[in-house]
Scaffold this motif. Sequence first.
Motif, PDB file in Angstrom:
ATOM      1  N   GLY A   1       0.789  -1.226   0.000  1.00  0.00           N
ATOM      2  CA  GLY A   1       0.000   0.000   0.000  1.00  0.00           C
ATOM      3  C   GLY A   1       0.818   1.271   0.000  1.00  0.00           C
ATOM      4  O   GLY A   1       0.254   2.369   0.037  1.00  0.00           O
ATOM      5  N   LYS A   2       2.149   1.125  -0.021  1.00  0.00           N
ATOM      6  CA  LYS A   2       3.030   2.294  -0.018  1.00  0.00           C
ATOM      7  C   LYS A   2       3.913   2.277  -1.267  1.00  0.00           C
ATOM      8  O   LYS A   2       4.127   1.234  -1.888  1.00  0.00           O
ATOM      9  CB  LYS A   2       3.930   2.294   1.228  1.00  0.00           C
ATOM     10  CG  LYS A   2       3.181   2.426   2.543  1.00  0.00           C
ATOM     11  CD  LYS A   2       2.805   3.869   2.800  1.00  0.00           C
ATOM     12  CE  LYS A   2       2.212   4.040   4.179  1.00  0.00           C
ATOM     13  NZ  LYS A   2       1.895   5.447   4.467  1.00  0.00           N
ATOM     14  N   ILE A   3       4.421   3.431  -1.601  1.00  0.00           N
ATOM     15  CA  ILE A   3       5.351   3.551  -2.716  1.00  0.00           C
ATOM     16  C   ILE A   3       6.766   3.311  -2.207  1.00  0.00           C
ATOM     17  O   ILE A   3       7.185   3.890  -1.200  1.00  0.00           O
ATOM     18  CB  ILE A   3       5.246   4.938  -3.359  1.00  0.00           C
ATOM     19  CG1 ILE A   3       3.831   5.147  -3.918  1.00  0.00           C
ATOM     20  CG2 ILE A   3       6.275   5.116  -4.466  1.00  0.00           C
ATOM     21  CD1 ILE A   3       3.561   6.564  -4.353  1.00  0.00           C
ATOM     22  N   THR A   4       7.489   2.455  -2.898  1.00  0.00           N
ATOM     23  CA  THR A   4       8.842   2.099  -2.479  1.00  0.00           C
ATOM     24  C   THR A   4       9.738   3.330  -2.425  1.00  0.00           C
ATOM     25  O   THR A   4       9.710   4.191  -3.305  1.00  0.00           O
ATOM     26  CB  THR A   4       9.437   1.066  -3.442  1.00  0.00           C
ATOM     27  OG1 THR A   4       8.634  -0.115  -3.399  1.00  0.00           O
ATOM     28  CG2 THR A   4      10.876   0.712  -3.063  1.00  0.00           C
ATOM     29  N   THR A   5      10.537   3.404  -1.357  1.00  0.00           N
ATOM     30  CA  THR A   5      11.449   4.529  -1.165  1.00  0.00           C
ATOM     31  C   THR A   5      12.880   4.026  -1.095  1.00  0.00           C
ATOM     32  O   THR A   5      13.173   3.013  -0.457  1.00  0.00           O
ATOM     33  CB  THR A   5      11.098   5.286   0.138  1.00  0.00           C
ATOM     34  OG1 THR A   5       9.821   5.876   0.001  1.00  0.00           O
ATOM     35  CG2 THR A   5      12.118   6.383   0.408  1.00  0.00           C
ATOM     36  N   SER A   6      13.779   4.740  -1.772  1.00  0.00           N
ATOM     37  CA  SER A   6      15.195   4.400  -1.798  1.00  0.00           C
ATOM     38  C   SER A   6      15.996   5.597  -1.322  1.00  0.00           C
ATOM     39  O   SER A   6      15.808   6.708  -1.817  1.00  0.00           O
ATOM     40  CB  SER A   6      15.615   4.010  -3.218  1.00  0.00           C
ATOM     41  OG  SER A   6      16.982   3.675  -3.254  1.00  0.00           O
ATOM     42  N   ILE A   7      16.880   5.387  -0.331  1.00  0.00           N
ATOM     43  CA  ILE A   7      17.660   6.470   0.271  1.00  0.00           C
ATOM     44  C   ILE A   7      19.123   6.072   0.322  1.00  0.00           C
ATOM     45  O   ILE A   7      19.454   4.925   0.610  1.00  0.00           O
ATOM     46  CB  ILE A   7      17.158   6.793   1.698  1.00  0.00           C
ATOM     47  CG1 ILE A   7      15.698   7.245   1.664  1.00  0.00           C
ATOM     48  CG2 ILE A   7      18.015   7.860   2.352  1.00  0.00           C
ATOM     49  CD1 ILE A   7      15.124   7.533   3.032  1.00  0.00           C
ATOM     50  N   SER A   8      19.993   7.041   0.039  1.00  0.00           N
ATOM     51  CA  SER A   8      21.436   6.805   0.086  1.00  0.00           C
ATOM     52  C   SER A   8      22.111   7.754   1.058  1.00  0.00           C
ATOM     53  O   SER A   8      21.637   8.866   1.280  1.00  0.00           O
ATOM     54  CB  SER A   8      22.065   6.998  -1.302  1.00  0.00           C
ATOM     55  OG  SER A   8      21.543   6.074  -2.223  1.00  0.00           O
ATOM     56  N   GLY A   9      23.229   7.320   1.615  1.00  0.00           N
ATOM     57  CA  GLY A   9      24.044   8.147   2.493  1.00  0.00           C
ATOM     58  C   GLY A   9      25.515   7.936   2.211  1.00  0.00           C
ATOM     59  O   GLY A   9      25.917   6.913   1.638  1.00  0.00           O
ATOM     60  N   ILE A  10      26.335   8.895   2.612  1.00  0.00           N
ATOM     61  CA  ILE A  10      27.774   8.878   2.309  1.00  0.00           C
ATOM     62  C   ILE A  10      28.567   8.553   3.570  1.00  0.00           C
ATOM     63  O   ILE A  10      28.263   9.048   4.665  1.00  0.00           O
ATOM     64  CB  ILE A  10      28.212  10.235   1.733  1.00  0.00           C
ATOM     65  CG1 ILE A  10      27.836  10.325   0.257  1.00  0.00           C
ATOM     66  CG2 ILE A  10      29.708  10.467   1.897  1.00  0.00           C
ATOM     67  CD1 ILE A  10      28.247  11.613  -0.410  1.00  0.00           C
ATOM     68  N   PHE A  11      29.633   7.744   3.383  1.00  0.00           N
ATOM     69  CA  PHE A  11      30.555   7.405   4.464  1.00  0.00           C
ATOM     70  C   PHE A  11      31.973   7.663   3.970  1.00  0.00           C
ATOM     71  O   PHE A  11      32.402   7.131   2.947  1.00  0.00           O
ATOM     72  CB  PHE A  11      30.387   5.943   4.883  1.00  0.00           C
ATOM     73  CG  PHE A  11      29.050   5.662   5.511  1.00  0.00           C
ATOM     74  CD1 PHE A  11      28.895   5.666   6.888  1.00  0.00           C
ATOM     75  CD2 PHE A  11      27.939   5.417   4.714  1.00  0.00           C
ATOM     76  CE1 PHE A  11      27.656   5.425   7.458  1.00  0.00           C
ATOM     77  CE2 PHE A  11      26.699   5.176   5.286  1.00  0.00           C
ATOM     78  CZ  PHE A  11      26.551   5.186   6.663  1.00  0.00           C
ATOM     79  N   MET A  12      32.707   8.516   4.715  1.00  0.00           N
ATOM     80  CA  MET A  12      34.090   8.842   4.367  1.00  0.00           C
ATOM     81  C   MET A  12      34.995   8.591   5.561  1.00  0.00           C
ATOM     82  O   MET A  12      34.526   8.476   6.702  1.00  0.00           O
ATOM     83  CB  MET A  12      34.186  10.308   3.916  1.00  0.00           C
ATOM     84  CG  MET A  12      33.501  10.604   2.598  1.00  0.00           C
ATOM     85  SD  MET A  12      33.816  12.294   1.996  1.00  0.00           S
ATOM     86  CE  MET A  12      32.984  13.266   3.227  1.00  0.00           C
ATOM     87  N   ARG A  13      36.275   8.554   5.314  1.00  0.00           N
ATOM     88  CA  ARG A  13      37.260   8.325   6.368  1.00  0.00           C
ATOM     89  C   ARG A  13      37.527   9.620   7.133  1.00  0.00           C
ATOM     90  O   ARG A  13      37.467  10.722   6.567  1.00  0.00           O
ATOM     91  CB  ARG A  13      38.570   7.800   5.780  1.00  0.00           C
ATOM     92  CG  ARG A  13      38.477   6.404   5.194  1.00  0.00           C
ATOM     93  CD  ARG A  13      39.806   6.031   4.542  1.00  0.00           C
ATOM     94  NE  ARG A  13      40.901   6.034   5.507  1.00  0.00           N
ATOM     95  CZ  ARG A  13      41.396   4.950   6.090  1.00  0.00           C
ATOM     96  NH1 ARG A  13      40.914   3.756   5.794  1.00  0.00           N
ATOM     97  NH2 ARG A  13      42.404   5.038   6.934  1.00  0.00           N
ATOM     98  N   SER A  14      37.865   9.487   8.416  1.00  0.00           N
ATOM     99  CA  SER A  14      38.188  10.662   9.223  1.00  0.00           C
ATOM    100  C   SER A  14      39.536  11.256   8.836  1.00  0.00           C
ATOM    101  O   SER A  14      39.821  12.409   9.162  1.00  0.00           O
ATOM    102  CB  SER A  14      38.201  10.283  10.711  1.00  0.00           C
ATOM    103  OG  SER A  14      39.201   9.300  10.967  1.00  0.00           O
ATOM    104  N   ASP A  15      40.376  10.468   8.138  1.00  0.00           N
ATOM    105  CA  ASP A  15      41.669  10.984   7.680  1.00  0.00           C
ATOM    106  C   ASP A  15      41.632  11.306   6.192  1.00  0.00           C
ATOM    107  O   ASP A  15      42.661  11.273   5.502  1.00  0.00           O
ATOM    108  CB  ASP A  15      42.792   9.981   7.978  1.00  0.00           C
ATOM    109  CG  ASP A  15      42.571   8.630   7.295  1.00  0.00           C
ATOM    110  OD1 ASP A  15      41.469   8.424   6.724  1.00  0.00           O
ATOM    111  OD2 ASP A  15      43.487   7.796   7.318  1.00  0.00           O
ATOM    112  N   ALA A  16      40.449  11.647   5.682  1.00  0.00           N
ATOM    113  CA  ALA A  16      40.309  11.965   4.255  1.00  0.00           C
ATOM    114  C   ALA A  16      41.240  13.107   3.878  1.00  0.00           C
ATOM    115  O   ALA A  16      41.427  14.063   4.636  1.00  0.00           O
ATOM    116  CB  ALA A  16      38.863  12.335   3.950  1.00  0.00           C
ATOM    117  N   GLY A  17      41.807  13.012   2.683  1.00  0.00           N
ATOM    118  CA  GLY A  17      42.697  14.065   2.202  1.00  0.00           C
ATOM    119  C   GLY A  17      41.938  15.179   1.494  1.00  0.00           C
ATOM    120  O   GLY A  17      42.445  16.297   1.372  1.00  0.00           O
ATOM    121  N   ILE A  18      40.727  14.875   1.020  1.00  0.00           N
ATOM    122  CA  ILE A  18      39.864  15.844   0.344  1.00  0.00           C
ATOM    123  C   ILE A  18      38.453  15.697   0.886  1.00  0.00           C
ATOM    124  O   ILE A  18      37.971  14.569   1.071  1.00  0.00           O
ATOM    125  CB  ILE A  18      39.876  15.625  -1.186  1.00  0.00           C
ATOM    126  CG1 ILE A  18      41.284  15.813  -1.756  1.00  0.00           C
ATOM    127  CG2 ILE A  18      38.899  16.568  -1.883  1.00  0.00           C
ATOM    128  CD1 ILE A  18      41.385  15.518  -3.243  1.00  0.00           C
TER     129      ILE A  18
END
Length: 639
Positions: free
Chosen positions: A119-136
């Motif tokens: 009875g509901k419309i399918t929902t798709s969600i994304s999230g980002i994961f980066m390192r704490s020592d990222a250079g950029i």
Amino acid sequence: MTYKVQVIAVTTLLLWQILLNYGQNEPVKMTLLGVKPFESENTKTHYQCHISESDNIAATAHVESFRTVWTRNDANENVDPPAPAWNAGGAYKHWRVTLDNNGNNDAFGVFGCEAALNGKITTSISGIFMRSDAGIVPSDELVSLTVNAGDTDVSIGMKSIGSSNVAGFRWLKDNARNSVISGQDTWVISGPVEEDDAGVYECHIQGQRINATQGLKLLIVRACPAQRWGPDACHGICDNCYNGGICDETSGKCICAPGFKGANCEEGCGGNRYGDTCEKQCSSTDKSGKCSSYLFCLAHPYGCSCNTGWKGLDCLTACDPGTYGASCLQTCDNCQSDACDRYTGSCTGSSTSCEVGWTGNSCQECEGARYGKKCADDCHCSKEYCNQVTGECSEHCNSEWVELFPPNLCQTGIIDAAYPRKNPGVTVPVTCIAAKGPNPSDISNLNFVLPRHHENLDDNGISRKEVFGNATIRTASFTVDNVIDVQTLYCQLRKDGQQYAVYNITIDVFDLPVLKSAPKKGSITNSTVTISWSAWDEENEDGDPPVIGYTPYYKLASEQDWSIQDTSTSIKALNFTFTALTPEERYSFSVAAVREGEMGEGPKSPMLNATTICTVPLSGPEEVQANVAGERQENVEIL
């Protein structure tokens, strides 16, 4: 290896077609909560998918996990996440995806949940994961950016953390390299943004993509222009979304930023709440500040942010003074004190009142039917139908505005009518100016009329001279005979004999000057009478300046009609001698002040009555003549 090229906190554009067929259905309301999103090297990194339904219903959902797009070079470096597990423990049950890192950077990248319920419309969600020592990292320290189809000057910026040279920056979009952009810290999208521009934008140091220390950002492109919904036509006008809420282009409803709820996201829930109706808590103690360190991702087109009150890639930095809301993107500028609660936006400090013209829990709502950054512009409809960002109306235009060229709601109409203020009774030029909002159509085929009555188009004494302008602005000029004070005229736009827009004009004419006192007597002979009067005084007498002269009148006291003598224009002097009068005859005298302009003469003053003396024979005694003259001089009365 499978992965989803489709990105970003997404409910697909196909939902619009689904909504047309199942208008009563709603998407699954879900929040993706990233735990330690800026520590993807941490073995405890995971994300949770919270469905805003009862726990019993949420448990029956079909939930899948996925990696949105490759962010490294080969399949072994882009491991799919494990299947979500239903977590029945804790205060709030949820689906959990554990990103077992095992030292291989398998928790780095863009991951998501897809939830389906009957009875509901399918929902798709994304999230980002980066390192704490990222250079950029993203230069604005936000992992997502939402724009509208047709927006211009859109760019994705990255900055180096450390000493890396920008010349070594290498850019990709959805795992596809862009050599033209490489060597720069900003990816600028040329021209108006299109839906194909949406995706995952990635920037790494040359030769170091394998290290997973690059910056990632999601670009979300709403399928409609700003404040519009309903692709492909996008004729719908979005609701007013406050406190960082974003209009869902498939429904026109607001997706509220984490920590806010309500149809227009007008209600703040504090620093320990999230979910579609703020039904969930980050901590059972329900104290503000407990939602720090989590990344909250919502359905397209919202994207990801910190919870209200926090900012930064790790969501551990409190909002600066004068800011509040999700990722601290809202300001307290509309509070008289310029200070507000960082979680709710409620005004604090020396005054808890909103600035003049603003209202609402966080002073983000224009007071009354107004819109714009400073609420300086008038809506073309009542407040309940007006988008207080753009001024566009969903329906019920004011009388002077019409909907002729969708989606140009209430943006075509008569914007002004003008006339010069004149003396009553003269012929006055009137102009009516029409305009339309952005649309390829023009208004050249619309007819201007200016009747004296709203319905019957009485145009007696009114002539249209010309209509000129272009496809956007057109002006009609008219002349109106014999104008009177508070007379109403009706500028109208018409087509095919039907009334479309009406702009009322209430004519304001000058008040003619009035002399309140009768003139005073001067010398009287058998054939002359001299009168004088005081100058018209703006402070003590009625009428509008400037007075440029006076008209003296006389008549036989027994008659009705007044006459002027020896002058066809007004005089500037304050006295006048009437000549060639009949001896021993009773006359009435009056004066009218005259203001500048055609037909500027005011009403006559109160009357002075005087009688000329008789003619005395020249042979008569001198003393008799003197006595008679003296008696006649006294024969004066003022009426």
